[in-house]
Each structure stands twice: as structure tokens, then as C-alpha cells.
Design an enzyme around this catalytic site. Sequence first.
Site, mmCIF file in Angstrom:
data_model
loop_
_atom_site.group_PDB
_atom_site.id
_atom_site.type_symbol
_atom_site.label_atom_id
_atom_site.label_comp_id
_atom_site.label_asym_id
_atom_site.label_seq_id
_atom_site.Cartn_x
_atom_site.Cartn_y
_atom_site.Cartn_z
ATOM 1 N N ASP A 1 37.799 36.495 36.805
ATOM 2 C CA ASP A 1 38.928 35.581 36.605
ATOM 3 C C ASP A 1 38.854 34.960 35.200
ATOM 4 O OD1 ASP A 1 41.065 33.684 38.054
ATOM 5 O OD2 ASP A 1 39.675 32.419 36.919
ATOM 6 N N LYS B 1 41.526 35.396 32.019
ATOM 7 C CA LYS B 1 42.103 34.269 31.272
ATOM 8 C C LYS B 1 41.773 34.384 29.786
ATOM 9 C CE LYS B 1 41.921 31.203 35.213
ATOM 10 N NZ LYS B 1 41.021 30.377 36.013
#
Length: 410
Positions: free
Chosen positions: A194, A198
Site C-alpha cells: 500500500d 502511494k
Amino acid sequence: MSRKNLNIGLFGFGCVGLGLYEVLQKTPGLKATISNICVKDKEKKRAIGKENFTFDKNDILNDESINVVVELIDDADAAFEIVSAALKKGKAVVSANKKMIAQHFTELLELQKEYNVPLLYEAACCASMPIIRNLEEYYDNDLLESIEGIVNGSTNYILTKTFSENLSYDEALLQAQEKGFAESNPILDTGGFDAKYKLLILLAHSFGYVAKPKDIFNIGIDNIGELELKYAREKKLKIKLVAQAFKSETGNISAFVIPKFVTPDDRLYNVDDVFNGIITKTSFADTHFFVGRGAGSLPTASAVLSDISALSYDYRYEYKKIYREENVSLTNDAQLKVLLRHKKEDAHALKHYFDEVEESYNNHDSGYITGVISLKNLIAIHAGNTGDRSFILIDVEKEAAVEKAFALAE
Ligand SMILES: NC(=O)c1ccc[n+]([C@@H]2O[C@H](COP(=O)([O-])OP(=O)(O)OC[C@H]3O[C@@H](n4cnc5c(N)ncnc54)[C@H](OP(=O)(O)O)[C@@H]3O)[C@@H](O)[C@H]2O)c1
């Protein structure tokens, strides 16, 4: 400037979808109405009447009165189908799905251009913290040197609980899931994926570089062991999962996600629980520090709301830095000072990968090496990792050298 009326088709009514529904009720000034909500599970009990829902995505995609699609589902493949279909139909889109955006960044850029429609995704990076629009708009005229931060709320929550309350990793993960901070599939968070997604989005908006997920090296927190925790506690350090990107002397960019020891004088040290924090460093302004809630229903919904509001004024990302087409590429030449925990019998072989060994320690079955290693060699050692090796970044050597030079000059 008058605001557009927005007629929203919402996909997903989970943690963030329900949060958006609630914050929209409290924002009457925004002329935005949710006219249909598409979900998946026909049996699930809902917080609002079933007349609000559909289970067929085409009920939204084919509805010409809907001019904005808000995609808040937890399935990246289905999300890409929905978002690309909506853009092709000329609907503006807001999404919070970093995995989908990172995996399809180039295609999504093309679709926005070809169909002349905006796609906004502030909530996909650090939830409530307004970082994308700042990178996109503010830093265009400045010489951005680096961006470094805690970008994943659930791993930060887990690490905070591990350090401050001595919770076990599993207990802290369960708490993060119960509070709605963690992804449905926890390895996305704990494995550093994750954070990598990002970072990929941040790279595009900060340096204009569009990477593929496989190009960015990531280590998560799922392999941090007692030895590293003890090392940190004895030296009054914390461990944070840090994503960073910086320009090298050649103008190329290093970008990676690696757990890092942070000292009490580091601004990231007090970014605890579900908070995210990002430090940007520029040539003339020195540093800026952004902090905000990095997960949770209402904070994430507030970023989605901000994008919806921006659409009502016809805002869109211009991707100026990407279209400027400066010839930059990613490099794995960065020199990193790290702690490597390893099996006792591997100590000798692993030392050869280091350019400089500072400390080497062994107990009855394991040990650690601290020293300077290139990112390239770190990636090579990590490739053969079966769970008995763990890397914690101590510092980036280039930055340390630059800071030393500054200190000497002062
Ligand atoms: N939670 C956070 O703090 C946070 C923070 C930043 C970004 N995000 C992002 O926001 C998005 C949503 O996260 P969440 O935490 O709200 O997830 P969630 O609580 O698991 O909810 C997911 C929702 O998506 C629906 N859904 C799944 N597949 C679907 C499909 N094919 N068609 C229609 N609906 C579908 C589910 O339907 P059912 O209700 O029928 O099961 C559910 O309502 C994700 O991309 C996540 O990465 C979340």
C-alpha cells in the site's frame, strides 16, 4: 465562479462509502447528491434503505443524469473496469483506490486526456492529508529535492501499539482491522505494498515520474523481529514504515519503502497511531511537514468530499511535471546505512554485500550487521529472504553527507 450541480453515482458503501454518505449530509452548501449506490453483497444489512442501492454497475454507468462517479470499493480490478468505463462515458471520477491507480497510472492518464474528463484521488494518498494537490500545484515552481514520510495508517498504528503498549504484532493488527484502518487484505498494508502504491502516485505528482509498481522496492513490517525491537528500545528509537523518494546527484531518482529507525528529533517520531506525516525538502524553502489522519471512515471521506467539491469548480490535475518530459529515471545506486538481522551462520557471507561494516553482533542463533550498503545489494540480499532476514534503515548516506557538509559550513 458558480459551482456545478453534481449528481453522484457511488460505488461501495463500506468504511469510506458510508463515511462519505455521512459527511455529505453535513455539507449542504455543496450541491452534490448521491442518486444511486452500487454494492456487491445482496444479503448484507445496510445503514440506509435498500431503495438506495443497486447491484448492477450499469445502472450507474448508463445513467446520463449522473455526472460524477465516486469509486470506493476494495477490489482493484473491478475498480479499474468501473473507473475506465465511467471516464469513457465522459463522467468525472473520484477514487480512493491507490492499488488500482498505481497499477494503471499510464492508462488512466491516457483516458483522462482522450475523453477530456478529470479523475481525482486525494484520498488514495494519506487519506485526509492534502498532499497530492499540494505537490501538483505548489511545488511546481520550486526545486523539490526529496519527499519522505509515513504514508500507511494501519502499519503506523500497529508499530505504535507495539512500542507504546507492548502489544504483539497479531493483537495490534487485529485492532487496526477492527477500527477499519487496515485493508481487507492485510498483506497490502503490512507488506509495504500500500505504501509503495502511494509512493508511486506521489512520485508522479512530485517529480513527474511514472513508475510501475515492480520498479519500486518495498519491505513491510511483517518480518520485524525481537532483535530489532530490542535494539530500538535500548537506543530510544522507534521503527516507522517510511516511503521516500529523492533526487541523486545525477538527477535520477531513488524511491523505496523500508522500515526505518527514527530518532526523537526526527519529525516523524511523534507521528503515531493512524496518523501519516510527510516531509518535503526543497532547494530554497528547506523543509515542509504535512501531518494528518491516514485512515478511517470520516477522515478518508473528507478527502473524497474535497475532491467532489473541487470537481464542482471544474478542477483537474494538469500533470504538468509529467508532460514536461524531463529525462529522469529510477536508480538503485543510493547508499543506505541499515541494520540487517540474519541467521548466525549467514553473517560472514552477508558482510561482503556491505561497503562498510560498522557493527556486527551474534547471539546463539541470529545476529545483526549495521553498516552501509547500496540499495542494489540490499535488493539482492532481500530476494533470497525466507523470513530470517530483516532490514531497518538507519539513514540515507547521501542525505547524511549533505547534512554534515551543511553543519561544517555553519
Ligand atoms: N478504510 C480506510 O481508512 C481507507 C483509507 C484510504 C483509502 N481507502 C480506500 O478506499 C476504498 C474503500 O475502502 P473501504 O475501507 O471503504 O472498504 P470496505 O469497507 O471493505 O468496503 C468495500 C465496499 O466495496 C463494495 N464492493 C466490493 N466490490 C464491489 C464491486 N465489484 N461492485 C460494487 N461494490 C463492490 C463492498 O460491497 P458490499 O458492501 O456489498 O460488500 C463494500 O461496500 C479502497 O480502495 C481503500 O484502499 C480506505
